[in-house]
Design an enzyme around this catalytic site. Structure first.
Site, short mmCIF file in Angstrom:
data_model
loop_
_atom_site.label_atom_id
_atom_site.label_comp_id
_atom_site.label_asym_id
_atom_site.label_seq_id
_atom_site.Cartn_x
_atom_site.Cartn_y
_atom_site.Cartn_z
N LYS A 1 0.85 -1.20 0.00
CA LYS A 1 0.00 0.00 0.00
C LYS A 1 0.88 1.24 0.00
O LYS A 1 1.59 1.52 0.96
CB LYS A 1 -0.91 0.05 1.23
CG LYS A 1 -1.94 1.20 1.10
CD LYS A 1 -2.63 1.54 2.40
CE LYS A 1 -1.83 2.49 3.26
NZ LYS A 1 -1.72 3.87 2.73
N GLY B 1 7.54 4.45 8.09
CA GLY B 1 6.70 5.58 8.41
C GLY B 1 7.00 6.09 9.81
O GLY B 1 8.14 5.97 10.28
N SER B 2 5.99 6.61 10.46
CA SER B 2 6.24 7.27 11.75
C SER B 2 6.42 6.25 12.87
O SER B 2 5.93 5.12 12.81
CB SER B 2 5.07 8.19 12.08
OG SER B 2 3.94 7.43 12.46
N GLU C 1 10.79 0.59 9.73
CA GLU C 1 11.75 1.68 9.51
C GLU C 1 11.03 2.95 9.90
O GLU C 1 10.14 3.41 9.19
CB GLU C 1 12.15 1.76 8.03
CG GLU C 1 12.76 0.49 7.47
CD GLU C 1 14.19 0.28 7.89
OE1 GLU C 1 14.70 1.09 8.70
OE2 GLU C 1 14.80 -0.70 7.42
N CYS D 1 13.69 10.26 6.80
CA CYS D 1 13.71 9.77 8.18
C CYS D 1 15.11 9.82 8.75
O CYS D 1 15.29 10.02 9.95
CB CYS D 1 13.14 8.36 8.25
SG CYS D 1 13.72 7.30 6.96
N GLU E 1 10.91 14.89 15.65
CA GLU E 1 11.16 14.84 14.21
C GLU E 1 10.25 15.85 13.52
O GLU E 1 9.03 15.77 13.62
CB GLU E 1 10.87 13.43 13.70
CG GLU E 1 11.28 13.25 12.25
CD GLU E 1 11.07 11.81 11.78
OE1 GLU E 1 10.08 11.19 12.19
OE2 GLU E 1 11.90 11.34 10.98
#
Lengths: 287, 482, 326
Positions: free
Chosen positions: B186, B238-239, B260, B294, B391
């Site tokens: 996705k 992602g987060s 990750e 990231c 972040e």
């Protein structure tokens, strides 16, 4: 009236070009039934010398390329070979007298072999290199490097055998001088045409045709050759004398197999690692 | 004959959009075909102009199930196919990516907002390289260090972010397929277009149906996919917040996971650094991809003795950054990917002001339409400031100083994250000293933001677990065989 | 441009201690920040990807023409050959009077007079001196070589440094030689011929050396720093020029003195020249984007610039037959 076909002149492959032998000599190549196929160039010691010079000249550039790039080039050879499948099948049928089906299997396997080795270009260091946990404040890393110019006495297998010995040598960054199979030299030159049109820099692979017993000793004793693969040497006495000559500058020698291997089998890593040096780097760790 | 200097203005150099053909609407890619989704369709917009690019299907739970079932069916033959044959499909994909590279780059820049020079020179070439590298592993898995006969896990559910849409797809799909898994992927809801073009590439490569399935949607679709009982492997980029939720949701199942997640990397500059290259590295570290990275070097730790000089150089260099049209070949910094992300960047920057840090930003005219934020640095930042801890995921750099290597290590590690770090010094032994002590999955020395398929990437601590790339990355998609 | 002499410039006074001895000079030069080769080359390559089109390209080509030091430095040069080159320098494109002149004609010292007869004061005449290209002669010979060219009317002197001395670490010797040559550039009326110092970066090999040589020459009072003689490969490259541009930028920050930069040798196409101009624009800024502060040492480059200029004007590609070979 039947059309008269145009026949190809088979020459040597040195430094990316296709020269005739400097001697002007050629020899008759016969098919499986002993009929005349073509004249092949008969390479001499001077052609061998030129081929070594070409291989040496190509070495810094080829070994200096990224592994990724070498992998793509070897893959490109596979792509181009696949497009010439029919031509190679026909040549193998003619020179070896095998069936088209068997010849097709060997051509396919040669393409797949090139693809297999292409993938090794940027992986061999990850599999045979390593960090060493030395007992002290040092970073210590061992990585493989190509040994240099490798002379190859090619096996009788005109396509798969040849690909199986040459691909592992060049994919890691070595350059090669190949003495083609004395009985089936023509396919080697056709393969050279594939390599010449596959982004492979001139001089990375050089191919000589002619009597093995005449040419190989000059390569075995050549002081600017770093290693020799005796894959195609069937005469034990010749093999020993080549190994003795190779000792003069401690060439790495890959000995002749007891009998011609089954080239259809997946090779062992030794085909590559036999022509790799290991370099270990030490560096202190501190502020 | 003294002559007057004149300004050298670069004329617009737009990449032509003619190469890409964006359809009015896109379906889901399931079992080798495009099909309509059954959720509420949504729009993908160009963040540089806010124009609607296409209508995208949303996969509902039934669509997710269909995709997972297709992947499960395909797994039987794909996993049993000789590795040498699987490899050829991946090589084909690598070659088609190379052949259609400019088209992919343009589409990526339109959908994501990143500069064309970056999608063209970084993202897409690494995508091709990733497929090429992993193609080579498909028939060599017995050398991966996991035993003689390693086996694929099964169906992988892969959910990827919007910052490197196609590149993250490659990081996920290439190793999964090479190891014999099949996937349902996705893409992020704001950047689905290159993934859908990738589906066409799978068709061109004659990849067997069901091996790659691509479903679009938002967070709910992702959750449904990860929660599907017939998924064997979850791979998420992602987060950290979502990563933790995923870890909780798969607890008690047999699903393996690779996560990750976020980062707050320290980019540490010592006084003996190659100064001009360090400035470039700082700029690359935080302004590359608008800071939507990231592993971005979002905390600059500079040795006090050179701080003023370095900041002068950094500001001068930042003033030459060209911000604007992502499709202009001379653009260095493009658009923020979404209005939502822009809001977050603005909010955290305002927190920086409020907490007393000093803001400096590049003076530049930003386009009136679209989402934009100028390259910005905050000086006088301390460890306690939120802009030093959280972040931001935008072109905002927090500058801190240090006096000794030990202090640099302490500050660099003083974060829940541990994805990456940078070290700048001419002294080799100090690089290794720092690398030894930095609690981060990637340490760049005298360079930053470098990626290669052969090089494992992934984080310590709350930056996630598992690695992508290299031999280590294969372990995420294999189990020991009998 | 006013002549700059080290001792008269306040910004340089602070560096008097640096050049007091070879030890202090060495300490200073080796204390300059290092240059990371990979990073510098990546930066140069990245600037090389700038896409300069339409009006920007036309501007850049026009500017590049005015920055060319049209050069011939062959043993076979004759008065006839350099006179032809001088005519070309004045009117690079005889079919187009709007085409600007180049910056200078660069020849060996004995041919300065021949060029001067043609160009007068309309285009500068540069002479290579100091036992060009090797720099292997006694200081007396080098100074005589320089004075000779200045006396013949040279507006600019392109000297070579003693690379042997530099690589052996005899920095003060190299420094003193530049100071002496600068002095030899002085004319009877007190003005100076403009001094360019050639490093032969292909022999210095490392970017660290290029940065050190740049600072050494600037401290010694040169007006320009120049990459190469054109006789050694590699000659000018983008990364070498990048390091030199960073040096003149930093030097002006530190001292207030602006120094020019001249890449020479190997720049043959308009595309290459434009990459250099982009680099100047983004590294030192537009203050250096004039022939007073940036030059190209080149010969074949000019015709390619003219061809591209014609292409922009006519919309079709031109061919070498339509430009003069001099």
């Amino acid at each position: 009236m039947a059309r008269v076909d145009v026949r190809k002149t088979y020459k040597l492959y040195i430094g990316g070009a296709f020269p005739r032998s400097e001697s002007g000599h050629s020899f008759e190549v016969l098919d499986a039934k002993g009929r005349f196929l073509a004249n092949a160039a008969r390479a001499t010691r001077k052609d061998a010398r030129d081929a070594v010079a070409a291989a040496r000249k190509a070495f810094p550039g080829w070994s200096g390329r990224t592994a990724y790039n070498r992998g793509q080039v070897v893959y490109r050879i596979a792509e181009v070979l696949e497009t010439r499948r029919d031509q190679f099948v026909a040549e193998l049928v003619r020179s070896e007298g095998t069936s088209a089906a068997k010849a097709g299997k060997y051509v396919d396997a040669a393409v797949d072999r090139l693809v297999w080795y292409a993938g090794w270009a940027d992986k061999i260091a990850q599999v045979v290199g390593n960090q060493n946990p030395v007992a002290g404040p040092y970073f210590n890393l061992t990585s493989p490097e190509p040994t240099g110019v490798v002379a190859v006495v090619a096996p009788a297998g005109p396509l798969l055998g040849l690909v199986s010995v040459v691909a592992p040598i060049i994919v890691t960054g070595n350059t090669a001088v190949v003495v083609a199979s004395q009985t089936h030299p023509l396919t080697a030159i056709t393969l050279a045409e594939v390599m010449a049109t596959s982004d492979l820099p001139g001089g990375v692979v050089n191919i000589l045709t002619g009597p093995t017993a005449e040419i190989a000793p000059w390569l075995a004793s050549h002081m600017d050759v770093n290693a020799i693969d005796l894959a195609g040497v069937t005469d034990a006495e010749l093999a020993t004398s080549l190994e003795v000559a190779a000792a003069d500058n401690l060439k790495r020698v890959r000995r002749a197999p007891a009998s011609e291997p089954d080239w259809l089998e997946t090779p062992a890593l030794a085909a590559m690692t036999d022509f790799l040096e290991s370099k270990t780097v030490w560096h202190p760790i501190g502020v | 004959m003294p002559t007057q200097s004149t300004t050298f203005d670069y004329a617009p150099a737009p990449e032509s959009r003619a190469l890409v053909d964006i359809k009015a609407s896109y379906g889901l890619f399931i079992d080798g075909e495009f099909v309509d989704g059954h959720g509420d369709a949504f729009k993908s917009i160009n963040p540089a102009t806010e124009e609607t690019l296409a209508e995208i299907s949303e996969a509902d739970d039934a669509d997710v199930d269909r995709a997972v079932k297709a992947a499960r069916r395909a797994f039987r033959s794909w996993s049993r196919m000789p590795g040498s044959e699987r490899a050829k499909y991946l090589y084909r994909i690598a070659r088609i990516v190379q052949e259609r590279s400019r088209e992919l780059a343009i589409l990526e820049s339109i959908d994501n907002g990143k500069p064309i020079k970056e999608s063209r020179d970084v993202d897409v070439p690494i995508v091709a390289a990733h497929f090429f590298y992993h193609a080579g592993w498909a028939d060599k898995l017995e050398y991966a260090g996991l035993g003689a006969n390693p086996q694929p896990l099964g169906v992988a559910a892969q959910v990827i972010p919007w910052n490197f849409p196609l590149l993250m797809l490659a990081w996920k799909i290439a190793p999964a397929l090479a190891c014999g898994n099949t996937v349902v992927l996705k893409p992020a809801e704001t950047t689905p277009l290159t993934a859908l073009l990738f589906a066409e590439i799978c068709q061109q490569a004659d990849l067997p149906p069901g091996v790659v399935n691509i479903i679009t949607g938002a967070g709910g679709t992702g959750q449904a996919l990860i929660a599907h009982p017939d998924v064997d492997k979850v791979a998420f980029t992602g987060s950290t917040e979502v990563g933790k939720a995923i870890a909780r949701s798969i607890a008690g199942t047999d699903k393996k996971a690779t996560l990750e997640l976020g980062g707050k990397a320290a980019n540490i500059v010592f006084d003996d650094a190659p100064i001009d290259q360090a400035v470039e590295g700082i700029v690359d570290g935080i302004f590359f991809n608008q800071g939507h990275v990231c592993c971005a070097g979002s905390r600059l730790l500079v040795q006090e003795s050179i701080a003023d000089d370095l900041l002068d150089r950094l500001k001068r260099r930042m003033s030459t950054l060209r911000i604007g049209d992502p499709l202009d070949k001379n653009t260095d910094v493009g658009a923020i990917n979404s209005g939502e992300q822009l809001k977050r960047i603005r909010e955290l920057s305002e927190v920086g002001d409020a907490e007393g840090a000093e803001r400096w930003e590049v003076a530049c005219d930003l386009p009136t339409k679209g989402f934009w934020f100028p390259p910005t640095i905050f000086t006088g930042v301390s460890q306690a400031h939120r802009i030093a801890r959280e972040e931001i995921f935008g072109p905002v750099l927090s500058v801190l100083t240090f006096r000794t290597p030990a202090e640099a290590v302490e500050k660099a590690n003083n974060t829940p994250y541990g994805l990456s770090a940078g070290v700048w010094t001419d002294k080799g032994s100090r690089i290794l000293f720092m690398a030894d002590r930095l609690r981060a999955g990637v340490v760049w020395a005298n360079t930053f933001n470098k990626f290669d398929p052969t090089s494992p990437f992934g984080g310590y601590k709350e930056s996630g677990y598992g690695r992508e790339g290299g031999r280590q990355g294969l372990a995420s998609y294999l189990k020991a065989g009998a | 441009m006013p002549p700059t002499v080290p001792t008269e410039t306040p910004g340089l006074a602070a560096y008097a201690d640096v050049t007091a001895s070879n030890t202090t000079l060495r300490r200073f030069l080796h204390g300059l920040p290092g240059v990371d080769q990979v990073g510098a080359e990546a930066r140069a390559a990245s600037l090389g990807t700038r896409s300069i089109k339409t009006t920007a390209k036309a501007h850049a080509i026009e500017l590049a023409i005015t920055m060319v030091d049209l050069t011939t430095l062959e043993g076979q040069d004759t008065p006839g050959k350099v006179r032809a080159l001088a005519s070309k320098a004045l009117r690079p494109d005889p079919s187009d009077p709007t085409c600007p002149s180049v910056a200078a004609v660069c020849v060996y010292g004995d041919l300065v007079g021949e060029v001067k007869q043609i160009v007068g004061d309309r285009v500068n005449v540069a002479a290579v001196a100091t036992a060009f290209p090797s720099g292997r002669a006694s200081l007396e010979v080098k100074l005589a070589d320089t004075r000779d060219a200045v006396a013949a009317g040279a507006d600019e002197i392109d000297m070579v440094i003693d690379r042997g001395a530099f690589l052996a670490g005899h920095y003060l010797q190299v420094f003193d030689e530049i100071v002496a040559v600068k002095e030899a550039c002085r004319r009877a009326d007190g003005s100076h011929a403009h001094l360019k110092v050639i490093f032969e970066t292909g022999e210095l090999q490392t970017y660290d050396n290029v940065r050190r040589a740049s600072w050494l020459a600037m401290l010694a009072g040169t007006d320009f720093i120049k990459t190469s003689t054109g006789k050694v490969q590699p000659a000018a490259t983008l990364p070498v020029t990048l390091v030199m541009l960073e040096a003149v930028r930093d030097f002006r920050e530190a001292t207030g003195v602006q120094i020019g930069v001249k890449p020479a040798g190997g720049i043959r196409t308009s595309k290459d020249a434009i990459k250099y101009l982009v680099m100047v624009n983004e590294v030192t800024g537009p203050d250096w984007l004039t022939p007073d502060w940036f030059r190209f040492g080149a010969s074949t480059l000019l015709n390619d610039l003219l061809m591209q200029r014609t292409k922009l004007a006519t919309g079709r590609y031109s061919g070498p037959d339509y430009f003069t070979l001099d």
